[in-house]
Design a protein around this motif. Structure first.
Motif, short mmCIF file in Angstrom:
data_model
loop_
_atom_site.label_atom_id
_atom_site.label_comp_id
_atom_site.label_asym_id
_atom_site.label_seq_id
_atom_site.Cartn_x
_atom_site.Cartn_y
_atom_site.Cartn_z
N ALA A 242 0.84 -1.20 0.00
CA ALA A 242 0.00 0.00 0.00
C ALA A 242 0.87 1.25 0.00
O ALA A 242 0.62 2.20 -0.75
N ASP A 243 1.93 1.25 0.83
CA ASP A 243 2.81 2.43 0.90
C ASP A 243 3.51 2.69 -0.43
O ASP A 243 3.74 3.83 -0.81
N ARG A 244 3.88 1.59 -1.12
CA ARG A 244 4.62 1.76 -2.39
C ARG A 244 3.68 2.05 -3.55
O ARG A 244 4.13 2.28 -4.66
N GLY A 245 2.38 1.93 -3.31
CA GLY A 245 1.42 2.19 -4.39
C GLY A 245 1.35 1.07 -5.41
O GLY A 245 0.92 1.29 -6.55
N VAL A 246 1.77 -0.14 -5.01
CA VAL A 246 1.70 -1.29 -5.92
C VAL A 246 0.29 -1.90 -5.78
O VAL A 246 -0.19 -2.09 -4.66
N PRO A 247 -0.37 -2.22 -6.88
CA PRO A 247 -1.71 -2.82 -6.77
C PRO A 247 -1.66 -4.14 -5.99
O PRO A 247 -0.75 -4.94 -6.20
N TRP A 248 -2.62 -4.34 -5.12
CA TRP A 248 -2.65 -5.57 -4.35
C TRP A 248 -4.09 -5.90 -3.96
O TRP A 248 -4.97 -5.02 -3.94
N GLN A 249 -4.30 -7.17 -3.66
CA GLN A 249 -5.57 -7.64 -3.13
C GLN A 249 -5.26 -8.69 -2.06
O GLN A 249 -4.24 -9.38 -2.14
N LEU A 250 -6.15 -8.78 -1.10
CA LEU A 250 -6.00 -9.79 -0.04
C LEU A 250 -7.29 -10.58 0.09
O LEU A 250 -8.37 -10.01 0.27
N ALA A 251 -7.16 -11.91 0.01
CA ALA A 251 -8.27 -12.82 0.33
C ALA A 251 -7.92 -13.46 1.67
O ALA A 251 -6.92 -14.18 1.77
N TYR A 252 -8.72 -13.18 2.69
CA TYR A 252 -8.39 -13.60 4.06
C TYR A 252 -9.56 -14.43 4.60
O TYR A 252 -10.69 -13.93 4.69
N GLY A 253 -9.27 -15.69 4.94
CA GLY A 253 -10.30 -16.58 5.44
C GLY A 253 -10.03 -17.02 6.87
O GLY A 253 -8.88 -17.04 7.32
N GLY A 254 -11.11 -17.36 7.57
CA GLY A 254 -10.98 -17.89 8.93
C GLY A 254 -12.21 -18.71 9.25
O GLY A 254 -13.21 -18.65 8.52
N ARG A 255 -12.13 -19.46 10.35
CA ARG A 255 -13.27 -20.32 10.69
C ARG A 255 -14.52 -19.49 10.97
O ARG A 255 -15.61 -19.81 10.50
N THR A 256 -14.35 -18.42 11.76
CA THR A 256 -15.45 -17.51 12.07
C THR A 256 -14.90 -16.09 12.03
O THR A 256 -13.68 -15.89 12.16
N ALA A 257 -15.78 -15.10 11.91
CA ALA A 257 -15.31 -13.70 11.92
C ALA A 257 -14.63 -13.39 13.25
O ALA A 257 -13.62 -12.67 13.28
N LEU B 261 -7.29 -3.79 8.82
CA LEU B 261 -7.53 -4.08 7.41
C LEU B 261 -8.74 -3.32 6.86
O LEU B 261 -8.90 -3.20 5.65
N ARG B 262 -9.58 -2.82 7.78
CA ARG B 262 -10.80 -2.13 7.32
C ARG B 262 -10.49 -0.84 6.57
O ARG B 262 -11.32 -0.33 5.84
N GLN B 263 -9.25 -0.33 6.71
CA GLN B 263 -8.91 0.89 5.97
C GLN B 263 -8.69 0.61 4.49
O GLN B 263 -8.47 1.54 3.71
N TYR B 264 -8.73 -0.67 4.10
CA TYR B 264 -8.54 -1.01 2.69
C TYR B 264 -9.78 -1.74 2.14
O TYR B 264 -9.69 -2.88 1.68
N PRO B 265 -10.96 -1.10 2.18
CA PRO B 265 -12.18 -1.83 1.79
C PRO B 265 -12.17 -2.26 0.33
O PRO B 265 -12.85 -3.23 -0.03
N GLU B 266 -11.39 -1.58 -0.50
CA GLU B 266 -11.39 -1.93 -1.93
C GLU B 266 -10.50 -3.14 -2.22
O GLU B 266 -10.64 -3.80 -3.24
N GLN B 267 -9.54 -3.39 -1.33
CA GLN B 267 -8.54 -4.43 -1.63
C GLN B 267 -8.71 -5.71 -0.82
O GLN B 267 -8.11 -6.71 -1.14
N VAL B 268 -9.48 -5.63 0.28
CA VAL B 268 -9.54 -6.78 1.20
C VAL B 268 -10.87 -7.52 1.06
O VAL B 268 -11.93 -6.90 1.15
N TRP B 269 -10.80 -8.83 0.84
CA TRP B 269 -11.99 -9.68 0.80
C TRP B 269 -11.91 -10.64 1.98
O TRP B 269 -10.91 -11.35 2.15
N LEU B 270 -12.95 -10.63 2.81
CA LEU B 270 -12.96 -11.47 4.01
C LEU B 270 -13.88 -12.67 3.80
O LEU B 270 -14.98 -12.53 3.26
N TYR B 271 -13.43 -13.83 4.27
CA TYR B 271 -14.19 -15.06 4.11
C TYR B 271 -14.29 -15.80 5.44
O TYR B 271 -13.59 -16.78 5.68
N PRO B 272 -15.18 -15.32 6.36
CA PRO B 272 -15.44 -16.13 7.55
C PRO B 272 -16.22 -17.37 7.12
O PRO B 272 -17.30 -17.25 6.53
N GLU B 273 -15.64 -18.52 7.37
CA GLU B 273 -16.17 -19.75 6.77
C GLU B 273 -17.60 -20.05 7.20
O GLU B 273 -18.40 -20.56 6.41
#
Ligand code: FES
Length: 324
Positions: free
Chosen positions: A140-155, A164-176
């Motif tokens: 994010a600091d370097r301005g390189v495009p990135w995305q994050l897919a982050y999963g867990g058993r529960t939220a 991570l909430r400061q990056y709503p466009e790049q972060v996808w959350l997957y509470p199983e």
């Protein structure tokens, strides 16, 4: 301390006395721990993806990824999941480690090798988010495009969501329990030239990422494993190891690791995990053909054949010459 370089392959990591400054509840079963130098000086620098080895008063040593900021030189921050069936490390941290308590750490050591890319895809499962966090911040600091897919058993079990909430466009959350597992086929079916995937998490996730991204360009997937990954290996044979610096030759029986056999003979070599995941026993190869069984080296590193992890790796031929 500013001149101390981060531990790189083939170098010894430093051992430091630190003091627990703070423990913070991050999610169900996850605490973060801040560790500051006991003498108040700056700690050795590190790169995103690096880990330290925490040596607990019980003598147990465990590796934990650094999840704070490399710019923060007065403290290291780690995230620790209280694991069911823990072999004593995470259980001790959660139950007994308290602010003010002295502990020792070794490192930092960087096996992940976070490098430049035109874009990044980060995939994290559970506590595997810890090494990914500083990578996300740097991208994010370097301005390189990135995305994050982050999963867990529960939220509730997914740590560090606030940051991570400061990056709503790049972060996808997957509470199983709410949306199921990370849909890897959606993320990985279409290779993206120039994008590098950094993945960390439980073994089933990492195996699934490897399989789903098998058609991406070579070197596009980098991952860090917490535990050794069972893989087929040739039957062990007896080998001869020449220790070039100490001018010793040691026979390694088929039922001993190179590390154990050298230690049996009093050769000064060190290891920690003894599973080929932490990097502590890294050794330069001067001659011979190592048979790599670790979970650290990339395919390119393996082909180079100039270093090996002697707790698990052996030799394809009868003899190895090591820089020991
Ligand atoms: S002791 Fe951990 S990689 Fe060898």
């Amino acid at each position: 301390m500013a001149s101390v370089a981060p531990a790189r392959p083939g170098t010894e990591a430093v051992e430091l006395s630190v003091v627990v400054r703070q423990l913070r509840w991050e999610a169900a079963g996850v605490v973060s721990v801040e560790l500051c130098a006991a003498d108040g000086r700056e700690l050795p620098p590190w790169r995103p993806g690096a880990h330290i080895e925490l040596v607990l008063p019980t003598g147990i040593a465990r590796q934990y990824s650094l999840c704070g900021s490399p710019e923060e030189r007065s403290c290291y921050r780690i995230g620790v999941l209280r694991e069911r069936g823990s072999r004593g490390g995470s259980e001790y941290v959660h139950a007994f480690l308290r602010p003010g308590q002295p502990v020792r750490v070794r490192g930092p050591r960087d096996n992940f090798g976070f490098g430049p890319a035109s874009a990044y895809l980060f995939i994290a499962g559970g506590i595997g988010i810890t090494p990914i966090l500083p990578m996300v911040r740097e991208a994010a600091d370097r301005g390189v495009p990135w995305q994050l897919a982050y999963g867990g058993r529960t939220a509730a079990s997914m740590a560090f969501l606030d940051g991570l909430r400061q990056y709503p466009e790049q972060v996808w959350l997957y509470p199983e329990d709410q949306v199921g597992r990370i849909p890897l086929h959606e993320w990985l079916d279409q290779p993206r030239p120039g994008t590098v995937i950094y993945a960390c998490g439980p073994e089933p996730l990492l195996s699934a990422v490897e399989a789903a991204a098998a058609h991406w360009e070579p070197g596009a997937v980098r991952m860090e494993r917490f535990r050794a990954w069972p893989k087929p290996a040739r039957p062990n044979t007896e080998i001869e190891v020449v220790c070039a610096r100490s001018n010793r030759t040691v026979t390694v029986p088929a039922d001993r690791s190179v590390l154990a056999a050298l230690q049996d003979e009093g050769v000064p070599v060190t290891g920690s995990c003894r599973e080929g995941v932490c990097g502590t026993c890294e050794t330069r190869v001067l001659d011979g053909d190592p048979e790599h069984r670790d979970d650290i080296l990339s395919e390119d590193d393996r082909r180079a054949g100039d270093r090996m992890f002697i707790c698990v790796s052996r030799a394809r031929g009868p003899r190895l010459v090591l820089d020991i």
